[in-house]
Enzyme design. Structure first.
Site, short mmCIF file in Angstrom:
data_model
loop_
_atom_site.label_atom_id
_atom_site.label_comp_id
_atom_site.label_asym_id
_atom_site.label_seq_id
_atom_site.Cartn_x
_atom_site.Cartn_y
_atom_site.Cartn_z
N HIS A 271 48.33 38.76 41.99
CA HIS A 271 47.79 37.97 43.11
C HIS A 271 48.85 37.98 44.21
O HIS A 271 50.04 37.89 43.92
CB HIS A 271 47.52 36.54 42.63
CG HIS A 271 46.90 35.65 43.65
ND1 HIS A 271 45.76 36.00 44.33
CD2 HIS A 271 47.25 34.43 44.11
CE1 HIS A 271 45.44 35.01 45.17
NE2 HIS A 271 46.33 34.05 45.05
N ASP B 267 35.66 36.94 42.23
CA ASP B 267 36.67 35.88 42.21
C ASP B 267 36.02 34.56 41.76
O ASP B 267 36.29 33.50 42.29
CB ASP B 267 37.33 35.72 43.58
CG ASP B 267 38.60 34.87 43.51
OD1 ASP B 267 39.18 34.77 42.41
OD2 ASP B 267 39.02 34.32 44.55
#
Lengths: 431, 328
Positions: free
Chosen positions: A184, A310
């Site tokens: 991330h 997501d």
């Protein structure tokens, strides 16, 4: 039950082979046994026949970034409830993120996820495991054992590993086992305390901004380390024009890198935050419209490989807070394909590219045999009505949490049927 | 004098003396107000000044009403100002200071809203450390809500009292040059003031080191200066902001003495502004950090007057929302 399933008169789109033609697919038990161009031949005696005239038949989608609450926060989402949402969205496989309670950083826990999934879930569940032990950002976890247990990649989920030394050893060690690393991208110092995209909106609302450099600096660092270590590196999700440029530049010299984009960043911009609407608080944040357009261009140019949902279920408590205190994230398994089809209907991205980013590209990253329509492959498939109009309604959300950024959105195009291993697990209009 | 007060003398004035009924349930920010509404509130406040000085004249338009001051952040002057304003108008005023751990803040806020709502107050005055928190609370209660400061977002009554103070001294707002100096990035006072002054056609300037300027600031003010000497040239009003001590520890500003050296308002710098410029500060002041004590207490300072205008403005806002000025 019939032994055979024949789907005929479908527009078969298989990005893996660049096929886009009218034809039929014959499935025996769980596998594709024949792919026929044009008119379907006579089917064997015990065959269920589906006439898919006007519909697209594509490989089931593979979603590389899904958070569930299992284990630990089952009230948000279980593997079972997420799998039902996935089935409705045409997602036949998804990768679970490791930031659960306990954190998935041990082979036994990977095994737990796989067994729970087999027992309760309708779709294929592919566990990722923690890049660092306990997501501590410092000590790499047991990549070999985790891989043996069935983990498909390593990631610290919502957390961005930021120690350059840790990243270097993680990349080097993962290369040993030829496993992909997904990081991330958020610089802690520059962006972790931020609420929204750093811009005029943030200034007007008095919220803390997350600047572009909070993403581009870690991305640049990761890509340099990836070049050095030759690891298969995947930038979890990029959100801005500068990141697209960085990826494009590195891809010229490094074939082992890829990156993803969330359907949220591809569909929405910062203006949706409006007056402190916490459902639109996401990480990475929704950025400017120019950035969104750059992401679409990046998808077309091949800079961006994967579109994912997501999917991040949050309960009401987590979102019903002042903006700065509210949780990040939105659910996305159900609207993933329909939202992506907006780009097809607006003629910005062709259908093949959209489907490629959700089928064969994630399959390649994770070295899966699925994500393609091929004789001998498992029959994970979806039937899509490209022109099906509908409005996203809260009461129709299947996911256990209802934090959708697409609530009340008008969509065109929906999954009509979803098949996993030849079995119809979702039919539109049947619950 | 301004337009609307001329009108008010000739038109059918309501009991609160304004020709308008204030058409909002809450006062959450300056952003919700247009120019006419701002002028109306300033006119109402101006009428409150003599009344507020002479309690016998007060029409107790909030008689029997309940006002709750709900402060999640410490505040002495704003809370007292709202309390005095409410009491002068006859309201029953209850003060609640809620200190919370940062993790449980949101939960406390929603729970608190439901609890307070069940007690049927007429108005809740809220201060909270998170931007947008007051608006969130306003969605959960049936009564009026006044924003007394939410994070770095808005502090509307401060902007109104600043405008009233300026108008009293300069007899107008239109065409003035106002410089706001200091921690713009983290200041709700700066945001509310910029919105109000822009709406009133004031030429707004901000003066600060770049680390204290938020992104896109150039789109919401007329001019941006990082050099205070240059920025003060020709200004009618110098509005200083408080520099929070936690910002001077090195992350955004290296030290207080360096800040004072380049951005402190002293006599020499003030002399660069117009000779009749006024000096304002929302308080509490850090003397010797952003302002020289000689300037703070000097002839051009209107800082204490701002406090008095604060009571008048808050009386006017309370009256407009729940008193006689409110739309029935």
């Amino acid at each position: 039950m019939s032994n055979y399933l024949l789907i005929k008169n479908a527009r078969i789109i298989d990005p893996a082979s660049n096929k886009d033609e009218i034809g039929a697919i014959l499935v025996k038990k769980s596998k594709i046994v024949d792919i026929i161009s044009g008119q379907a031949p006579n089917a064997p005696q015990d065959t269920t026949i589906i006439d898919a005239k006007g519909l697209v038949l594509a490989p089931g989608l593979i979603d590389t970034r899904v958070f569930t609450g299992e284990p630990g926060h089952e009230f948000r989402e279980t593997l079972s409830s997420a799998s039902k949402a996935a089935a409705a969205g045409g997602v036949t496989s998804f990768v679970t993120m490791p930031d659960t309670s306990p954190i998935i950083d041990d082979a036994a826990l990977v095994d737990f996820i796989i067994r729970r999934a087999k027992a309760t879930a309708k779709v294929n569940i592919l566990p990722s495991a923690a890049m660092t032990k306990g997501l501590n950002g410092r000590d790499i976890s047991e990549y070999g054992l985790l891989k043996q247990a069935g983990a498909v990649c390593f990631s610290d989920g919502r957390k961005s590993v930021s120690s350059t030394a840790t990243l270097k050893s993680a990349f080097t060690y993962a290369k040993n086992f030829n496993m992909p690393i997904i990081n991330h991208l958020l610089d802690e110092g520059l962006g972790a305390n931020g609420d929204v995209h750093a811009g005029l909106m943030a200034t007007g609302l008095g919220l803390k901004g997350i600047p572009y450099e909070a993403e581009t600096i870690p991305l640049e660092r990761d890509l340099q380390l990836a070049a050095l270590t030759k690891v298969r590196y995947h930038g979890a999700q990029i959100s801005c024009a500068n990141s697209v440029k960085i990826i494009e530049r590195h891809k010229k010299t490094n074939k082992n890198i890829s990156c993803g984009v969330s359907i949220n960043n591809l569909s929405l911009n910062e203006n949706y935050v409006g007056s402190y609407r916490t459902f639109f608080k996401l990480s990475p944040p929704l950025r400017s419209e120019d950035d969104r357009q750059a992401l679409i261009a990046g998808l077309n140019s091949g800079a961006i490989d994967i579109i994912h949902s997501d999917h991040d279920p949050q309960d009401v408590e987590g979102k019903r807070r002042p903006f700065a205190e509210a949780a990040n994230g939105a659910i996305g398994l159900e609207p993933l394909l329909s939202a992506a089809l907006r780009l097809y209907h607006s003629e910005q991205v062709d259908l093949m590219t959209i489907l490629r980013a959700m089928t064969i590209n994630p399959a390649k990253l994770l070295k899966l045999k699925s994500g393609r329509l091929k004789i001998g492959a498992k029959a994970d498939m979806i039937l899509i009505d490209l022109n099906y109009p509908f409005v996203v309604k809260e009461q129709e959300i299947i996911s256990r949490s209802h934090n959708s950024v697409f609530e009340r959105a008008k969509m065109t195009g929906k999954v009509i049927k979803t098949f996993v291993k030849g079995k119809e697990i979702f039919t539109l209009g049947e619950s | 004098m301004n337009e609307s007060s001329k009108h008010s003398s000739s038109s059918k004035a309501s009991r609160s003396g304004s020709p308008y009924s204030f058409n909002h349930q809450h006062l959450l920010g300056i952003a919700q107000l247009n120019q006419v509404e701002i002028v109306d509130l300033l006119d109402r406040a101006e009428k409150m000044i003599p009344v507020s000085r002479n309690p016998q004249q007060i029409k107790q338009t909030l008689n029997g009403k309940t006002q709750i001051n709900l402060f999640f952040e410490n505040s002495t002057r704003t809370q007292s100002s709202f309390e005095i304003a409410g009491k002068r108008l006859g309201a029953i005023v209850v003060n609640m200071s809620v200190k919370t751990s940062s993790a449980a803040k949101g939960e406390t806020l929603i729970d608190m809203a439901a609890t307070l709502n069940a007690m049927s107050p007429d108005v809740i005055v809220v201060r909270h450390s998170s931007a947008g928190a007051v608006e969130l609370l306003s969605q959960k209660v049936g009564c009026s809500v006044i924003n007394a400061g939410d994070g770095a977002h808005e502090h509307p009554t401060q902007a109104l009292l600043d405008a009233l103070t300026i108008r009293k001294h300069k007899k107008r707002l239109n065409g003035l040059i106002v410089a706001i100096c200091g921690d713009i990035a983290n200041s709700r006072v700066a945001r509310s003031n910029l919105m109000l002054l822009n709406a009133m056609n004031v030429r707004t300037r901000v003066i600060a080191p770049k680390t204290l300027l938020p992104k896109g600031i150039e789109h919401i003010c007329a001019e941006v200066f990082t050099n205070m000497d240059k920025g003060l040239k020709d200004v009618d009003v110098v509005m200083m902001l408080r520099l929070q001590r936690e910002r001077t520890s090195g992350a955004l500003v290296p030290s207080e003495r360096e800040y004072y050296h380049f951005y402190g308002l002293d006599k020499r710098r003030l002399a660069l502004a117009k000779s009749d410029a006024i000096v304002m500060h929302p308080g509490p002041m850090n003397r010797g950090v952003e302002i020289d004590p000689l300037v703070a207490d000097g002839a051009q300072s209107v800082i204490n007057e701002q406090v008095e205008m604060g009571v008048a403005v808050r009386m006017a806002v309370l009256d407009a929302l729940v008193g006689n000025g409110a739309k029935k």
